[in-house]
Structures are given as structure tokens and as C-alpha cells.
Design a protein around this motif. Structure first.
Motif, mmCIF file in Angstrom:
data_model
loop_
_atom_site.group_PDB
_atom_site.id
_atom_site.type_symbol
_atom_site.label_atom_id
_atom_site.label_comp_id
_atom_site.label_asym_id
_atom_site.label_seq_id
_atom_site.Cartn_x
_atom_site.Cartn_y
_atom_site.Cartn_z
ATOM 1 N N LEU A 146 56.582 33.038 37.681
ATOM 2 C CA LEU A 146 55.706 33.988 36.998
ATOM 3 C C LEU A 146 55.689 33.756 35.489
ATOM 4 O O LEU A 146 55.094 34.523 34.746
ATOM 5 N N GLU A 147 56.325 32.694 35.025
ATOM 6 C CA GLU A 147 56.497 32.515 33.580
ATOM 7 C C GLU A 147 55.185 32.354 32.817
ATOM 8 O O GLU A 147 55.111 32.718 31.654
ATOM 9 N N ASN A 148 54.135 31.849 33.450
ATOM 10 C CA ASN A 148 52.844 31.680 32.776
ATOM 11 C C ASN A 148 51.829 32.731 33.206
ATOM 12 O O ASN A 148 50.623 32.523 33.086
ATOM 13 N N ARG A 149 52.317 33.867 33.673
ATOM 14 C CA ARG A 149 51.414 34.930 34.137
ATOM 15 C C ARG A 149 50.462 35.392 33.036
ATOM 16 O O ARG A 149 49.362 35.845 33.314
ATOM 17 N N GLY A 150 50.871 35.257 31.786
ATOM 18 C CA GLY A 150 50.013 35.650 30.676
ATOM 19 C C GLY A 150 48.689 34.902 30.675
ATOM 20 O O GLY A 150 47.646 35.472 30.328
ATOM 21 N N ALA A 151 48.705 33.643 31.076
ATOM 22 C CA ALA A 151 47.460 32.861 31.138
ATOM 23 C C ALA A 151 46.524 33.433 32.199
ATOM 24 O O ALA A 151 45.301 33.501 31.990
ATOM 25 N N ALA A 152 47.071 33.860 33.327
ATOM 26 C CA ALA A 152 46.248 34.462 34.379
ATOM 27 C C ALA A 152 45.679 35.797 33.909
ATOM 28 O O ALA A 152 44.497 36.086 34.117
ATOM 29 N N VAL A 153 46.494 36.581 33.245
ATOM 30 C CA VAL A 153 46.023 37.871 32.730
ATOM 31 C C VAL A 153 44.953 37.646 31.661
ATOM 32 O O VAL A 153 43.944 38.355 31.625
ATOM 33 N N ASP A 154 45.159 36.650 30.811
ATOM 34 C CA ASP A 154 44.153 36.337 29.784
ATOM 35 C C ASP A 154 42.801 36.022 30.415
ATOM 36 O O ASP A 154 41.757 36.400 29.883
ATOM 37 N N GLU A 155 42.818 35.337 31.558
ATOM 38 C CA GLU A 155 41.544 35.016 32.210
ATOM 39 C C GLU A 155 40.873 36.275 32.751
ATOM 40 O O GLU A 155 39.652 36.425 32.667
ATOM 41 N N VAL A 156 41.642 37.219 33.270
ATOM 42 C CA VAL A 156 41.080 38.486 33.742
ATOM 43 C C VAL A 156 40.492 39.264 32.559
ATOM 44 O O VAL A 156 39.436 39.887 32.674
ATOM 45 N N VAL A 157 41.154 39.191 31.409
ATOM 46 C CA VAL A 157 40.637 39.837 30.196
ATOM 47 C C VAL A 157 39.334 39.159 29.766
ATOM 48 O O VAL A 157 38.349 39.838 29.443
#
Length: 146
Positions: free
Chosen positions: A109-120
Motif C-alpha cells: 500500500l506504500e504508493n496508495r497516494g498515487a491511486a488516490v491522486d488519480e481519483v482526485v
């Protein structure tokens, strides 16, 4: 300037319940990578497909995204679309069979921020939205997403 390839593939309710082929689904959403590459990056194991189909069957207000499996950003991102955008939360799940569901900072889950950024970027949640990072498995009807 080249456009960055999406790291999320939306798994619409109808496609998951009818068993639409992953490459056909991706192509219909504008992702024209080769079918083998799409399968390698976004393919679902049968237990994952069952989990997502059951979640979408029982909770149609939830949008489900499959994360690129080569990027350590989790398996799925969930957004409950029933709330106004300003109040929506985002849940990232690393789905593991027979493992108690818990909040986690697991390496997958370490790069989950990239996935969240795409949802944003897709304007589904606001920047700075509350994000839960979960590891394990749960009954889709009991999964807390908000």
C-alpha cells in the motif's frame, strides 16, 4: 507532452456482474494497451472478482477501481458516491484472503497516494479527502467504506 497512463481501471457494476472481458472493458474506457499488458496490470483472480461482484451487487452506490498491480498502490480503491463530493471518503484495500481486515501501512500500500491522486484528478473526491488504507478481507456487505 505524453499523457500518463492511468493506474486505475474502473470496474463498473454492469461489467462485473456480466463478466465483461478486462481488455474489452479497458478499451471501452479509452485505455488501448495490449490485452496481455492490461491483464498483467489489472487482472482479477477469481476470488477478487467474486468479492467485487458481491460488493457491487449489494452496494451499487460504491464505485470500484482496480489498481495497477505493478505499482504497490493496493488492489482496489472504493468511493461511496452517495455522499456529496466534498464529504466523500476514499478507501484503498489490499485484499488478502483469510486475513483479518485491519488498517495498515503494508508495503503493498506504500504508493496508495498515487491511486488516490488519480481519483482526485477524476474529480470524484476533493483534494485532502479522508483516506483509509486497509489490508485483509471482509464480507463485502460489512466492509466499512465511510
Amino acid at each position: 507532452m505524453s499523457r500518463a497512463l492511468p493506474i486505475l481501471l474502473q470496474l463498473p457494476r454492469r461489467a462485473m456482474l456480466t463478466g465483461t472481458n478486462l481488455a474489452v472493458l479497458a478499451h471501452s474506457l479509452g485505455d488501448f494497451r495490449s490485452p496481455p499488458e492490461l491483464e498483467r496490470r489489472f487482472g482479477l483472480h477469481s476470488h477478487e472478482h467474486h468479492f467485487v461482484a458481491e460488493l457491487l451487487r449489494t452496494r451499487p452506490q460504491v464505485w470500484v477501481f482496480r489498481c495497477d498491480q505493478l505499482l504497490s498502490c493496493g488492489d482496489f480503491v472504493f468511493v461511496d458516491m452517495s455522499a456529496p463530493r466534498a464529504l466523500r471518503r476514499c478507501t484503498v484495500l489490499e485484499h488478502k484472503q483469510r486475513t483479518r481486515l485491519r488498517e495498515s501501512r503494508h508495503y503493498q500500500l506504500e504508493n496508495r497516494g498515487a491511486a488516490v491522486d488519480e481519483v482526485v484528478r477524476r474529480r470524484l473526491v476533493e483534494p485532502g479527502a479522508q483516506v483509509s488504507a486497509l489490508f485483509g478481507s471482509a464480507d463485502p456487505r460489512e466492509l466499512q467504506l465511510s
